[in-house]
Design a protein around this motif. Structure first.
Motif, mmCIF file in Angstrom:
data_model
loop_
_atom_site.group_PDB
_atom_site.id
_atom_site.type_symbol
_atom_site.label_atom_id
_atom_site.label_comp_id
_atom_site.label_asym_id
_atom_site.label_seq_id
_atom_site.Cartn_x
_atom_site.Cartn_y
_atom_site.Cartn_z
ATOM 1 N N MET A 132 0.845 -1.191 0.000
ATOM 2 C CA MET A 132 0.000 0.000 0.000
ATOM 3 C C MET A 132 0.884 1.246 0.000
ATOM 4 N N VAL A 133 0.510 2.202 -0.770
ATOM 5 C CA VAL A 133 1.278 3.435 -0.838
ATOM 6 C C VAL A 133 0.334 4.621 -0.768
ATOM 7 N N LEU A 134 0.876 5.747 -0.369
ATOM 8 C CA LEU A 134 0.132 6.996 -0.333
ATOM 9 C C LEU A 134 1.038 8.072 -0.878
ATOM 10 N N ALA A 135 0.650 8.629 -2.044
ATOM 11 C CA ALA A 135 1.453 9.653 -2.720
ATOM 12 C C ALA A 135 2.880 9.164 -2.932
ATOM 13 N N GLY A 136 3.010 7.911 -3.283
ATOM 14 C CA GLY A 136 4.316 7.369 -3.597
ATOM 15 C C GLY A 136 5.142 6.952 -2.395
ATOM 16 N N VAL A 137 4.613 7.150 -1.181
ATOM 17 C CA VAL A 137 5.344 6.792 0.035
ATOM 18 C C VAL A 137 4.699 5.554 0.645
ATOM 19 N N PRO A 138 5.450 4.493 0.921
ATOM 20 C CA PRO A 138 4.881 3.292 1.529
ATOM 21 C C PRO A 138 4.200 3.604 2.861
ATOM 22 N N THR A 139 3.226 2.769 3.226
ATOM 23 C CA THR A 139 2.465 2.993 4.456
ATOM 24 C C THR A 139 3.347 2.898 5.700
ATOM 25 N N ALA A 140 4.281 1.925 5.722
ATOM 26 C CA ALA A 140 5.082 1.688 6.929
ATOM 27 C C ALA A 140 5.827 2.935 7.403
ATOM 28 N N PRO A 141 6.610 3.595 6.525
ATOM 29 C CA PRO A 141 7.289 4.799 7.025
ATOM 30 C C PRO A 141 6.322 5.913 7.401
ATOM 31 N N LEU A 142 5.151 5.961 6.727
ATOM 32 C CA LEU A 142 4.166 6.976 7.104
ATOM 33 C C LEU A 142 3.677 6.765 8.532
ATOM 34 N N VAL A 143 3.477 5.501 8.901
ATOM 35 C CA VAL A 143 3.060 5.196 10.275
ATOM 36 C C VAL A 143 4.142 5.632 11.262
ATOM 37 N N VAL A 144 5.406 5.339 10.932
ATOM 38 C CA VAL A 144 6.505 5.732 11.815
ATOM 39 C C VAL A 144 6.607 7.255 11.897
ATOM 40 N N PHE A 145 6.470 7.934 10.752
ATOM 41 C CA PHE A 145 6.504 9.404 10.766
ATOM 42 C C PHE A 145 5.380 9.966 11.629
ATOM 43 N N ALA A 146 4.184 9.322 11.563
ATOM 44 C CA ALA A 146 3.066 9.785 12.382
ATOM 45 C C ALA A 146 3.385 9.631 13.869
ATOM 46 N N LEU A 147 3.994 8.499 14.234
ATOM 47 C CA LEU A 147 4.389 8.296 15.630
ATOM 48 C C LEU A 147 5.414 9.334 16.065
ATOM 49 N N ILE A 148 6.374 9.611 15.179
ATOM 50 C CA ILE A 148 7.391 10.611 15.501
ATOM 51 C C ILE A 148 6.749 11.984 15.670
ATOM 52 N N GLY A 149 5.793 12.313 14.791
ATOM 53 C CA GLY A 149 5.106 13.597 14.889
ATOM 54 C C GLY A 149 4.366 13.748 16.207
ATOM 55 N N VAL A 150 3.664 12.687 16.620
ATOM 56 C CA VAL A 150 2.957 12.724 17.903
ATOM 57 C C VAL A 150 3.955 12.860 19.049
ATOM 58 N N ALA A 151 5.050 12.083 18.965
ATOM 59 C CA ALA A 151 6.062 12.137 20.023
ATOM 60 C C ALA A 151 6.676 13.526 20.126
ATOM 61 N N LEU A 152 7.003 14.133 18.975
ATOM 62 C CA LEU A 152 7.590 15.475 19.000
ATOM 63 C C LEU A 152 6.626 16.479 19.606
ATOM 64 N N GLY A 153 5.346 16.358 19.254
ATOM 65 C CA GLY A 153 4.340 17.259 19.821
ATOM 66 C C GLY A 153 4.264 17.136 21.335
#
Length: 613
Positions: free
Chosen positions: A1-22
């Motif tokens: 699965m991809v979203l705008a050319g980016v695989p789902t897995a790194p998007l999930v990790v980026f989302a976790l990082i974003g929440v953690a940074l917040g």
């Protein structure tokens, strides 16, 4: 699965990082609790993060984490010898009366010490001595405390054990690069350059930029602007308070006015916790807004003593058992997030808080309902027993009056302060030496040093465990798996591509400089530990794509993460001096911003000169 050319897995990790940074930035919950949440989330989302339960908790077994625990304990062993305190006394004797000598001694001593001893306890010991030294020298303590913190940060770049970020970088060097861990003194030459440049800045430009927020000659009452909040009231023979419990006065006034001391026939005793009752002729020192004090005075038939309020000297009444002092709330304090009523400082420790300084803000009313924050400076009425109690832990850093005079009284002239002093020093030297000679891995050498200190009596096992900032340990263990997830999902590679793209228009040295700047800015907003974990995989991957040295880029991230000067939250020692110096948030930006930019240029060029690119 991809979203705008980016695989789902790194998007999930980026989302976790974003929440953690917040969460790291907002501190809605403590950072160590956020880190625990990261561990749980990474394991729960294993299909996307690629981190199973064993990998999620691997941070607790990481060599860097264990080494940091051991170094906290070793630092406590050295701290117990009193050598650092004694050094402060000798420096004070040499520098009193000269602002230049006082500043030079402060930064010139703290920096080298912080290279081998954890800088947090070093700053904790020096804050009261530097504050008293400033008063003796006739300068504002604000002129010395910020340089104290910055010098401690600079000293952390001298050795592998200088900061936790150095130890983490060493582990990354062993796992991501085709080489072993970083040596004990491998980057000491560059660290020495950084230290010298930084100290030169603090002695010149930084000295001019550092503000004098706290008046040089202000006593504590003036420093906290309590002139309109403290009053002496005499109990008249016909007062309705006669024969009523002293401790109950604040209940009868809905805590709007708090009794602090009662003077009776030449005797002074604390109002908190006393079973005494008011007598005619008692003089009561109270704390509260002037309007509330006047209401109490009229309601209970009291009269004001003296027209001009009271000073620190008159408030303490010359009684050495009751004194004014200051206390800093450190990041590790169990009182963080608690209100004063919840902390029970007065009930359990006989410590009454009169005011709270939060940066440049003063809080003097409704104190019982104010949640305490890391970096808060409390004006307290306290006792020697309370000072001694809190000196044994890390819940409050109490700064009593005239700490230098007290230290000088007990310093004497003997070299070692106890029979364990030379043993503790020898153990620390052995740990550093074994690691430097690669005779033992640093983690084993450090653990061996802890074992030796405990069995030789230099450190008790209870004191060893108490010395560890467990919130930092949990933070480390929680964010380390984020680096694993970044690697496993290809997230680091995606971000590295963005960094590599700048290489099309910039020379590699400029890309290295950009990497340093981005890392430094990030470290000032979130913790340096989180920054080094997130940025090193990205930097190493970018270096490989640019056909550059991965170790060079790793060092840039390491030094940038370890030198956070631009915010009070960027480094723990900055937060420790935030309240005692009365600083504003912008003071760190004004003084630390030019320093960080200067060191970004010096460090980048130094890395290229020493290790190539």
């Amino acid at each position: 699965m991809v979203l705008a050319g980016v695989p789902t897995a790194p998007l999930v990790v980026f989302a976790l990082i974003g929440v953690a940074l917040g969460l790291f930035v907002s501190e809605v919950i403590p950072n160590d609790v956020t880190a625990i949440g990261i561990v749980v989330a990474l394991a729960a989302l294993e299909p996307w993060t690629g981190v199973d339960a064993r990998a999620a908790i691997s941070g607790f077994a990481n060599a860097a984490t264990v080494t940091i625990v051991a170094m906290y304990m070793l630092s406590a062993g050295i701290q117990r010898t009193g050598l650092v305190q004694r050094l402060g006394v000798h420096l004070a004797r040499l520098t009193r009366g000269s602002e230049t000598r006082a500043l030079a001694a402060t930064v010139g001593t703290t920096g080298p010490i912080a290279g081998v001893i954890n800088n947090t306890p070093v700053v904790a010991v020096f804050i009261p001595m530097i504050t008293d030294l400033a008063r003796e020298t006739g300068i504002s303590p604000s002129k010395l405390l910020l340089p104290l913190s910055y010098a401690a940060i600079l000293g952390g770049t001298l050795t592998l054990v200088g900061t936790s970020t150095n130890l983490l970088a060493s582990e990354f060097a062993a796992t991501l690069l085709d080489r072993g861990p970083i040596g004990m003194f491998e980057f000491t030459a560059l660290g020495a350059v950084v230290l010298v440049v930084g100290l030169a800045y603090l002695m010149t430009v930084g000295r001019w930029l550092t503000p004098a927020r706290i008046p040089a000659d202000a006593d504590l009452v003036e420093e906290f602007e309590l002139g309109d909040f403290l009053a002496e009231l005499a109990v008249a023979p016909d007062s309705s308070l006669v024969d009523h419990p002293i401790e109950g006065l604040d209940d009868r006034t809905a805590a709007a006015v708090t009794p602090l001391q009662v003077r009776r026939d030449g005797e002074t005793f604390l109002a908190a916790g006393t079973d005494q009752r008011f007598r005619a002729g008692d003089v009561v020192v109270v704390n509260g807004p002037r309007t509330a004090v006047n209401r109490v005075r009229r309601r209970f038939g009291l009269r004001r003593v003296g027209p001009d309020g009271i000073s620190e000297e008159s408030f303490t009444g010359g009684d050495s058992s009751h004194r004014l002092g200051k206390a800093v709330v450190p990041e590790s304090s169990k009182f963080r997030g608690e209100t004063l009523s919840e902390s029970r400082l007065e009930a359990f420790h006989g410590m009454t808080v009169l005011a709270i300084r939060r940066g440049s803000d003063l809080i003097r009313t409704d104190l019982e309902s104010v949640p305490l924050e890391a970096g808060d400076l409390l004006l307290v009425q306290t006792t020697p027993e309370s000072v001694e109690y809190f000196a044994e832990g890390d819940d409050l850093l109490v700064i009593p009056e005239d700490p230098l005079d007290r230290l000088e009284e007990g310093a004497g002239t003997a070299a070692p302060l106890s029979s364990e002093t030379p043993v503790a020093v020898a153990i620390m030297v052995a740990v550093v030496g074994l690691a430097a000679l690669d005779a033992l891995p640093i983690v084993i050498a450090a653990l061996g040093g802890v074992f030796a200190m405990v069995v030789t009596g230099c450190l008790s096992s209870a004191d060893a465990y108490d010395a560890v900032s467990w919130n930092v340990v949990f933070l480390l263990a929680g964010v380390i798996p984020l680096g694993l997830a970044m690697e496993a999902t290809g997230g680091a590679a995606l971000l590295a591509e963005a960094l590599v793209a700048t290489g099309a228009v910039l020379p590699i040295v400029a890309v290295l400089f950009l990497c340093y700047l981005v890392t430094g800015l990030l470290a000032n907003v979130i913790t340096p530990v989180a920054t080094v974990v997130l940025m090193i995989p990205i930097a190493v991957d970018a270096a490989a794509r640019l056909d550059a040295s991965g170790f060079t880029f790793l060092l840039a991230v390491t030094f940038a993460s370890a030198t956070s000067f631009m915010t009070p939250v960027g480094y723990q020692t900055n937060l420790m001096v935030y309240g005692p110096g009365g600083y504003e948030f912008t003071d760190f930006l004004r003084v630390g911003g030019p320093l960080q930019l200067l060191l970004s240029v010096v460090t980048t060029l130094g890395i290229v000169a020493l290790w190539g690119i």
